[in-house]
Design a protein around this motif. Structure first.
Motif, short mmCIF file in Angstrom:
data_model
loop_
_atom_site.label_atom_id
_atom_site.label_comp_id
_atom_site.label_asym_id
_atom_site.label_seq_id
_atom_site.Cartn_x
_atom_site.Cartn_y
_atom_site.Cartn_z
N TYR A 180 0.82 -1.21 0.00
CA TYR A 180 0.00 0.00 0.00
C TYR A 180 0.86 1.27 0.00
O TYR A 180 0.40 2.32 -0.43
CB TYR A 180 -0.91 -0.01 1.22
N TYR A 181 2.09 1.17 0.49
CA TYR A 181 2.97 2.34 0.56
C TYR A 181 4.13 2.28 -0.43
O TYR A 181 5.04 3.11 -0.37
CB TYR A 181 3.52 2.49 1.99
N GLY A 185 2.29 4.55 -4.12
CA GLY A 185 1.56 4.49 -2.87
C GLY A 185 2.19 5.28 -1.75
O GLY A 185 1.59 5.43 -0.68
N ASN A 188 0.27 7.78 0.15
CA ASN A 188 -0.64 7.38 1.22
C ASN A 188 -0.08 7.70 2.60
O ASN A 188 -0.84 7.81 3.57
CB ASN A 188 -0.95 5.88 1.11
N VAL A 191 -1.45 10.99 3.37
CA VAL A 191 -2.86 10.85 3.78
C VAL A 191 -2.92 10.39 5.23
O VAL A 191 -3.70 10.92 6.04
CB VAL A 191 -3.59 9.84 2.87
N LEU A 192 -2.09 9.43 5.58
CA LEU A 192 -2.02 8.95 6.96
C LEU A 192 -1.68 10.09 7.91
O LEU A 192 -2.28 10.23 8.99
CB LEU A 192 -0.97 7.84 7.05
N SER A 217 -2.98 3.20 10.05
CA SER A 217 -2.49 2.61 8.81
C SER A 217 -3.31 1.38 8.43
O SER A 217 -3.62 1.15 7.25
CB SER A 217 -1.01 2.23 8.95
N LEU A 220 -6.59 2.60 7.03
CA LEU A 220 -6.40 3.23 5.73
C LEU A 220 -6.14 2.19 4.65
O LEU A 220 -6.69 2.28 3.54
CB LEU A 220 -5.24 4.23 5.79
N GLU A 221 -5.35 1.20 4.96
CA GLU A 221 -5.05 0.16 3.98
C GLU A 221 -6.30 -0.62 3.59
O GLU A 221 -6.54 -0.90 2.40
CB GLU A 221 -4.01 -0.81 4.56
N ASP A 224 -9.09 2.12 2.23
CA ASP A 224 -8.58 2.87 1.07
C ASP A 224 -9.36 4.16 0.85
O ASP A 224 -9.68 4.54 -0.28
CB ASP A 224 -8.63 2.00 -0.19
N SER A 225 -9.67 4.82 1.95
CA SER A 225 -10.42 6.09 1.90
C SER A 225 -9.99 6.92 3.10
O SER A 225 -10.07 6.46 4.24
CB SER A 225 -11.93 5.83 1.96
N GLU A 226 -9.53 8.12 2.85
CA GLU A 226 -9.09 9.00 3.94
C GLU A 226 -10.22 9.29 4.91
O GLU A 226 -10.04 9.23 6.13
CB GLU A 226 -8.55 10.31 3.35
#
Length: 433
Positions: A180-181, A185, A188, A191-192, A217, A220-221, A224-226
């Motif tokens: 994811y990162y 990525g 992200n 975003v985190l 994390s 978020l993973e 997949d939406s802030e």
């Protein structure tokens, strides 16, 4: 998750009908029949190995989940929903995003499909306003006060600056090995960072504590939406906020120590002797939900299982186990002793039994540790190395053993009291004869 009406008999792959028939699954009967081959002993009575459908069994599936809703989209089978997550060992990854919104409280189970659409929009707007507020505030003003109707409040800029300083140290340390990162990525991580700062800005009583980055994390993973990750993690943090404080940390460690004393006095005595610093090394396990002790996908499954809160000491399963144990001893006492069900320490949550199960599984290694340094080396060696299904089985065994022991101790106490009374009566009769 869009849902249709209630399932009719035979439509579900697992024979879903109603909550009162949850135990009628043929697979469960087969498992129960086979359980007699692997029974363990606790005190004077066999403690049955719990019937758990994991590993080879299906997780809460895309075919089963919609059957838990009514025609308007309400999740009307919440207790069964949580039971399935626990017994099936987690959630099918294809529906995990939808399931987590109910599991972690972003959507109330009583909400309809239409209500959730409105709620999702409201939460989106609220989050964007909060994020915009701290971003606008930071360069210019030390304090800000506005009305509470649109979620505005005072922000202590000095404290927020300090929280951001710690966040900026921790975010780059988040599990960067996750896909994811990787590559594109990496954005992200930004975003985190925004999610963590927004939470700290509007929850000054908790602010930011190290470890939150790993927990957020995870949300978020999966989501997949802030916005969704912010709200799910916020509701989760509100439930465990006390654990982030020093007194909460100490309380949870003390509870784990008390539970270990109940389950294995030898290991308890060894770990609490001078120079070992007790079970402080377990704090990271408990705070992060054992995130680093299991392979990543298993850690997510365990997080779901623990968050289902299906198996706790105030649950029907625990009460049923204790009642069964009481009836067994009642029959052995030929109906002469029938105490009330003894109280249990409901603060012993299932996560504490998971922690105890790890300690018990690694007992031989722990008994070889002679100081705190060796304990830290031991905990570091566990990262990603534990078998989830084996730990879960041992944790459930410890859970039901504790339930049985509470009843057994109660009977022993009553038997002792009755013997004392009988001895006293005998002495009186001997005195006056």
């Amino acid at each position: 998750m869009e849902a249709s009406g209630d399932p009719s008999p035979g439509t579900s792959r697992r024979g879903l009908r109603s909550e009162e028939h949850e135990g009628s699954d043929p697979r469960e009967k087969e498992q129960a029949a086979a359980a007699g081959e692997g029974r363990r002993f606790f005190g004077c009575r066999e403690a049955p190995v719990p019937v758990v459908l994991r590993g080879g069994g299906p997780q809460l599936s895309a075919g089963t989940f919609p059957l838990l809703f009514d025609p308007d989209g309400r999740l009307v089978r919440e207790s069964y929903f949580r039971k399935l997550i626990f017994k099936e060992g987690g959630v099918d990854p294809s529906i995990r995003k939808d399931v987590w919104k109910f599991l972690f409280g972003m959507y109330p189970c009583s909400s309809t499909t239409r209500e959730r659409k409105v709620l999702a929009l409201e939460r989106y707007v609220r989050y964007k306003m909060m994020k915009c507020r701290w971003q606008t505030l930071m360069p210019s003003s030390r304090r800000m006060r506005v009305d509470e109707t649109d979620n505005r409040q005072k922000i202590n800029v000095h404290e927020l600056h300090e929280a951001i300083r710690i966040v900026d140290k921790d975010v780059p340390r988040t599990e960067r090995v996750l896909d994811y990162y990787q590559n594109e990525g990496v954005i992200n991580l930004l975003v985190l960072r925004d999610i963590l700062i927004t939470f700290a800005a509007f929850h000054p009583d908790v602010s930011y504590v190290q470890g939150m980055n790993d927990l957020v994390s995870r949300f978020l993973e999966v989501l997949d939406s802030e916005v969704d990750a912010y709200w799910c993690s916020t509701f989760y943090f509100e439930k465990i906020s006390y654990d982030f404080k020093e007194e909460g940390l100490i309380r949870k460690i003390r509870l784990e120590e008390q539970l270990l004393k109940e389950l294995d006095s030898q290991l308890y005595t060894h770990l609490l002797r001078d120079g070992m610093n007790g079970l402080t090394f377990c704090h990271r396990w408990l705070l992060l939900g054992f995130q680093r002790e299991f392979e990543h996908s298993d850690a997510i499954r365990l997080f779901e299982i623990l968050s289902s809160h299906h198996l706790e000491l105030n649950s029907l399963e625990a009460e049923s186990a204790r009642h069964s144990e009481r009836m067994t001893h009642f029959q052995r006492a030929e109906g002469k002793i029938m105490p009330e069900l003894p109280l249990t320490n409901n603060d012993y949550t299932f996560e504490l039994f998971i922690c105890a199960a790890i300690l018990l599984e690694k007992k031989e290694l722990l008994l070889k540790c002679s100081d705190e340094v060796e304990l830290i080396q031991f905990t570091n060696s566990l990262q990603g190395a534990l078998n989830l299904d084996r730990v879960l089985e041992r944790a459930e065994q410890a859970f039901f053993n504790y339930c049985n022991k509470s009843v057994l101790d109660c009977f022993k106490k009553l038997c002792t009291e009755q013997k004392k009374k009988s001895f006293f009566k005998f002495k009186l009769m001997d005195l006056f004869s």
